[in-house]
Design a protein around this motif. Structure first.
Motif, short mmCIF file in Angstrom:
data_model
loop_
_atom_site.label_atom_id
_atom_site.label_comp_id
_atom_site.label_asym_id
_atom_site.label_seq_id
_atom_site.Cartn_x
_atom_site.Cartn_y
_atom_site.Cartn_z
N VAL A 198 34.95 -14.53 -12.47
CA VAL A 198 34.38 -14.86 -13.78
C VAL A 198 34.50 -16.34 -14.06
N TYR A 199 35.67 -16.89 -13.79
CA TYR A 199 35.88 -18.32 -14.05
C TYR A 199 34.93 -19.18 -13.20
N GLU A 200 34.78 -18.82 -11.94
CA GLU A 200 33.93 -19.62 -11.06
C GLU A 200 32.45 -19.46 -11.39
N LEU A 201 32.03 -18.28 -11.79
CA LEU A 201 30.63 -18.11 -12.18
C LEU A 201 30.31 -18.90 -13.44
N ASN A 202 31.24 -18.91 -14.39
CA ASN A 202 31.05 -19.74 -15.58
C ASN A 202 30.99 -21.22 -15.21
N SER A 203 31.87 -21.64 -14.33
CA SER A 203 31.87 -23.04 -13.88
C SER A 203 30.58 -23.37 -13.15
N PHE A 204 30.11 -22.42 -12.34
CA PHE A 204 28.86 -22.64 -11.61
C PHE A 204 27.70 -22.88 -12.57
N VAL A 205 27.60 -22.05 -13.60
CA VAL A 205 26.50 -22.19 -14.55
C VAL A 205 26.54 -23.54 -15.24
N LYS A 206 27.74 -23.96 -15.67
CA LYS A 206 27.87 -25.24 -16.37
C LYS A 206 27.56 -26.42 -15.46
N ILE A 207 28.10 -26.40 -14.25
CA ILE A 207 27.91 -27.52 -13.33
C ILE A 207 26.46 -27.61 -12.89
N ARG A 208 25.88 -26.45 -12.55
CA ARG A 208 24.48 -26.47 -12.12
C ARG A 208 23.56 -26.94 -13.23
N HIS A 209 23.83 -26.47 -14.45
CA HIS A 209 23.00 -26.89 -15.58
C HIS A 209 23.13 -28.39 -15.81
N SER A 210 24.35 -28.90 -15.75
CA SER A 210 24.55 -30.35 -15.94
C SER A 210 23.85 -31.15 -14.86
N TYR A 211 23.91 -30.64 -13.65
CA TYR A 211 23.29 -31.35 -12.52
C TYR A 211 21.77 -31.37 -12.65
N LEU A 212 21.18 -30.20 -12.89
CA LEU A 212 19.73 -30.12 -12.95
C LEU A 212 19.15 -30.74 -14.22
N SER A 213 19.98 -30.85 -15.25
CA SER A 213 19.50 -31.44 -16.50
C SER A 213 19.82 -32.93 -16.61
N SER A 214 20.41 -33.50 -15.59
CA SER A 214 20.74 -34.92 -15.62
C SER A 214 19.47 -35.75 -15.64
N ILE A 215 19.59 -36.94 -16.16
CA ILE A 215 18.42 -37.82 -16.30
C ILE A 215 17.79 -38.09 -14.94
N THR A 216 18.62 -38.31 -13.94
CA THR A 216 18.10 -38.61 -12.61
C THR A 216 17.29 -37.46 -12.05
N HIS A 217 17.82 -36.25 -12.18
CA HIS A 217 17.11 -35.10 -11.60
C HIS A 217 15.84 -34.78 -12.39
N GLN A 218 15.91 -34.90 -13.71
CA GLN A 218 14.72 -34.63 -14.51
C GLN A 218 13.57 -35.56 -14.16
N ALA A 219 13.92 -36.79 -13.76
CA ALA A 219 12.88 -37.76 -13.41
C ALA A 219 12.29 -37.52 -12.04
N SER A 220 12.89 -36.63 -11.26
CA SER A 220 12.39 -36.39 -9.91
C SER A 220 11.19 -35.47 -9.91
N ILE A 221 10.32 -35.66 -8.95
CA ILE A 221 9.11 -34.84 -8.87
C ILE A 221 9.44 -33.39 -8.55
N ILE A 222 10.42 -33.17 -7.68
CA ILE A 222 10.72 -31.79 -7.29
C ILE A 222 11.22 -30.96 -8.47
N ALA A 223 11.82 -31.59 -9.48
CA ALA A 223 12.30 -30.85 -10.64
C ALA A 223 11.15 -30.35 -11.49
N ARG A 224 9.97 -30.94 -11.33
CA ARG A 224 8.82 -30.60 -12.18
C ARG A 224 7.71 -29.90 -11.40
N THR A 225 7.97 -29.59 -10.13
CA THR A 225 6.90 -29.06 -9.27
C THR A 225 7.18 -27.61 -8.87
N LEU A 226 6.15 -26.78 -8.92
CA LEU A 226 6.23 -25.38 -8.52
C LEU A 226 5.29 -25.12 -7.35
#
Length: 873
Positions: A198-226
């Motif tokens: 439980v602790y690690e899954l909660n940590s995973f969600v927070k870390i992944r969200h922070s990573y993918l929502s970072s300014i650098t990643h949001q500016a990348s093309i792959i973050a906006r492409t399907l």
């Protein structure tokens, strides 16, 4: 003492039914000789015997590590390539050259540092670290509590032997009540495991969200492409698709249709091959030219070369005369295709070795002239194909890439049902342009893809089941009398000393099982690539499930429980409720085998991988011949090894699951698991920083981590089932089962674990793939977070035109400038001029960044590279 009365089955007759016409007497004897896993052969092993079995592996590993420490400062392209053979902005600061100067800095590297290499890398280091912490706390606590209980659990009537005295196998009938300690510690272990997940899954969600929502990643093309599949024929138009998706918040930026690239890739493959032959032939010409020169010139030529040809104008002009007679002759390769295969809806092409032309009595041709003629022809063909692309005259596949103006728009679109007509129904996010599997993109027949998927899945199941046969053969090596009886040509083993025979019987099965597993990993990876996955990341995620299942069944279930096919089928199918008893009877007897197996596996892995024995041997031998051109040598030096996480996570999920199974049954396993995880952690901390490439096109952004965590439940289930069997099975001196209540409580615990596992998966599975849109503003993580595809960075430097970003790379192919090594007489420059006069697009050739080194003793030349080739991106 574990005892149970079972029905007497006619296993020989049952085997005949299963094998049918393939039944052979020797095979029957082999399959049914041992109705228990060969890991049972280690039951009762003494400590001294175990240490003898490990001594060879420890000695080899220590020797390999010593060689690594000695060679690390000198052969940097093998042991520290990321400090020298990558772009300057990606280079690591090299560690000091001391013998053990790398050890402490490696251990001290913080886990968070590896975020800069992507979430898959970071979460793997976290995965190993978390498991190490768990076994150091919970495993050692079980060790301290249960080992004294087991050690003193024997009686005058019954006592286990060897290492089994430290396990539950040493509990005598008169002291059955001692199993209450195991029951309580099992409940504690399960509870701590659940909390950890439980602790690690909660940590995973927070870390992944922070990573993918970072300014650098949001500016990348792959973050906006399907990547969206099953586009209907009437929508195969960029304007129509843009208009269709205009309802998505933020709107659409760019759409890339996936054009048929089969013919183009066929042409560019020939062109790249011809370029390679051209540079190879010119270097061979240089070698032949200088080999024919009088040896008295060699020292002078070397001196001029070292002075960068400042005095080359003093050389006699006849030495610069072009001599066509020295141009090498060869049989050109034979290209076949492309061929469309309707049955599998795929188009293939291939090449055959040119030496086959000898059977049609063809003559050899000039390698240089053939390459130049081929390049001239392909130049026109490639340009025609590019023109057809520009005019949209190429066939269009039923997939397309769509870039939205912001990440939120892409996230919303990926979670919506885009059509009710069975179209636009498959969607992938975070697709790297170099991770697309274009062969699967080209497949459009959904029914054939579905059938192909099922066929490959069936093959994976069959391999997993039938793998029991080679495992059983390996098991025979631990039973010398039996193997010499079945295989008479091994009679010589009876003549070797007893100690040597014991070492072989204990150590060889572990080594051979490891080698066989490595082979099967490649087989699984090959089969998984045929399942129609559209990206490498999807393949890795799919492969993780299958490879874990394969490893757990074959490296644990088969070798632990039953090595007889007939017994497995009969026991499980006829009596499913007997599984806990089956585990209770077999798991304790196999504990000592896993002490040795896991340790040998870790020592072999770390020793071989630290020393990099294959790369070292190739560096000293074959690479001298393979590096026939500067471009080849540069490509080898700068092509760093990349980790395949889809087959890396499952290995340590299985090891840890085995540790969880035995943490109560034989708690000494914690010592060995901790040792294994420490070795693995140190190796990966070093190699991920200094050896492996930081570029991971198949990045899943951490999706593999929660799956690896949930795979650990397999070990918990086996532990609980085994404890259920033990608690219901053991009887006291009066023939009673005094622990029935505890057994029922353990059944309730098992059902609770299943329910908790299901609840966790339902709660967190959506976070594995989707990005929360309405959430607290995440912390901005390190700006250096792996490959950056933002417009203001070098991320899009793959192509000068963004419109070509998500097209097959063959559409962007251009002939690279020739790159030959600098020589003192200027022969290479003469060859560049000649080639450029024959092929219009061969412009900008140079000798800068590569030189030839004349060997005075052997009268040969070697190539030295100091810079990237011209036009390198």
């Amino acid at each position: 003492m574990l005892t149970i009365e079972t029905d007497h089955f006619d296993y020989n007759e049952l085997t005949k039914v299963y094998l049918g016409g393939l039944h052979l007497s020797r095979l029957d004897q082999f399959l049914n000789t041992s109705q228990t896993g060969f890991a049972h052969s280690s039951s009762g092993t003494e400590v001294t015997t175990l240490l003898k079995g490990l001594f060879t592996a420890v000695s080899i590993c220590m020797l390999q590590l010593l060689f690594f420490c000695l060679l690390r400062p000198t052969i940097k392209n093998i042991y520290q390539p990321r400090c020298y053979y990558v772009p300057v902005r990606e280079r690591m600061e090299p560690l000091p050259d001391g013998l053990f100067a790398w050890v402490m800095p490696t251990i001290k590297y913080n886990t968070s540092y590896y975020l800069s290499m992507g979430l898959d890398t970071y979460f793997f280091i976290r995965f190993v670290s978390v498991l190490l912490l768990f076994f150091m706390v919970v495993g050692n606590l079980n060790l301290l509590v249960l080992v004294p209980v087991n050690w003193t659990g024997s009686s005058l009537q019954y006592s286990a032997t060897g290492m089994d005295k430290l396990s539950v196998s040493n509990i005598a009938a008169s002291k059955v009540h001692r199993l209450n300690f195991h029951f309580v510690m099992c409940l504690f272990t399960v509870a701590m495991f659940q909390w950890l997940i439980v602790y690690e899954l909660n940590s995973f969600v927070k870390i992944r969200h922070s990573y993918l929502s970072s300014i650098t990643h949001q500016a990348s093309i792959i973050a906006r492409t399907l990547l969206i599949s099953n586009i209907p024929d009437d929508l195969k138009d960029s304007d129509k698709l843009i208009d269709l998706f205009s309802v998505v918040p933020g709107g659409v930026n760019t759409i890339w249709l996936s054009y048929d690239s089969t013919h183009m890739s066929f042409l560019t493959a020939q062109a790249m091959n011809a370029m390679d032959y051209l540079e190879k032939a010119q270097v061979l010409y240089l070698k032949e030219y200088y080999a024919k020169k009088d040896s008295k010139y060699t020292p002078w030529l070397q001196k001029i070369l070292l002075k960068n040809r400042k005095h080359s104008d003093q050389m006699p002009k006849d030495h610069c005369k072009y001599e066509p007679s020295l141009i090498p002759q060869f049989y050109p390769p034979i290209y076949q295709g492309p061929f469309h295969m309707p049955v599998i809806d795929r188009t293939i092409w291939f090449s055959l070795p040119g030496i086959l032309r000898i059977f049609s009595f063809q003559s050899r041709v000039s390698m240089i002239e053939w390459a130049l003629t081929t390049l001239n022809y392909l130049e026109k063909e490639i340009e025609q194909e590019k023109t057809r692309l520009a005019e949209s005259k190429l066939p269009i596949h039923n997939k397309f890439f769509i870039e939205f103006n912001d990440q939120i728009g892409a996230s919303i679109a990926s979670q919506c049902l885009l059509s009710y007509q069975g179209t636009l129904d498959l969607c992938l996010t975070e697709v790297h342009p170099k991770d697309v599997l274009w062969g699967n993109i080209a497949s459009r027949n959904s029914y054939l893809l579905l059938i192909e998927n099922y066929v490959v899945t069936l093959f994976l199941i069959i391999i997993t089941v039938l793998y029991i046969i080679p495992v059983s053969f390996i098991g025979l090596l631990s039973q010398m009398p039996l193997i010499t009886q079945l295989l008479p040509f091994f009679k010589w083993l009876e003549n070797i000393p007893d100690k040597a025979r014991d070492t072989i019987s204990h150590l060889l099965p572990s080594i051979l099982l490891s080698l066989l597993t490595e082979i099967m990993m490649k087989v699984f990876r090959t089969l998984s690539a045929l399942k129609g996955m559209q990206t490498g990341a999807s393949t890795e995620a799919n492969l993780q499930h299958w490879y874990f299942a394969f490893l757990f069944v074959q490296q644990f279930i088969v070798i632990t429980i039953l090595a007889s096919i007939s017994v497995i089928v009969k026991q499980v199918v006829d009596k499913p409720t007997s599984i806990p008893i089956l585990l209770a009877l077999n798991l304790p007897k196999a504990a000592t085998f896993f002490f040795q197996y896991l340790t040998v596996k870790a020592l072999t892995f770390c020793g071989n991988n630290f020393l990099r024995i294959h790369q070292l041997v190739f560096h000293l031998t074959i690479y001298k011949f393979l590096d026939s051109t500067p471009r080849r040598k540069f490509a080898r030096l700068t092509h760093l090894t990349r980790v395949k996480w889809g087959t890396t996570y499952p290995v340590y999920s299985v090891y840890s699951s085995i540790g969880l199974v035995y943490t109560i049954i034989s708690p000494l396993i914690s010592v060995f698991i901790i040792f294994v995880l420490c070795l693995v952690l140190v190796y990966y901390k070093y190699s991920l920083k200094f050896i492996y490439s930081h570029v991971n096109e198949s990045e899943t952004n951490g999706k593999l981590y929660p799956v690896a965590l949930l795979h650990l439940y397999t070990g918990i289930y086996c532990l609980e089932c085994c404890m259920i069997g033990i608690l219901f099975l053991l009887k006291n001196e009066r023939g009673e089962c005094p622990l029935i209540v505890q057994g029922y409580l353990m059944c309730i615990t098992f059902l609770s674990t299943v329910f908790f596992h299901y609840t966790l998966y339902k709660k967190y599975s959506r976070y594995f793939s989707y990005l929360p849109i309405i959430a607290d503003k995440p912390e901005n993580l390190s700006k250096k977070q792996g490959p950056d595809f933002s417009e203001n960075s070098n991320g899009d430097s793959y192509y000068s035109d963004k419109k070509l970003l998500y097209l097959h790379n063959s559409f962007t192919y251009e002939y690279p400038p020739l790159w030959l090594p600098l020589d003192p007489l200027g022969i290479s420059e003469m060859q560049i001029d000649y080639a450029e006069s024959k092929v219009n697009t061969l412009r900008g050739g140079q000798t800068k960044g590569a030189i030839i080194k004349l060997d005075n003793y052997f009268q040969t030349i070697q190539i030295k590279v100091s810079e990237a080739p011209p036009g390198y991106k």
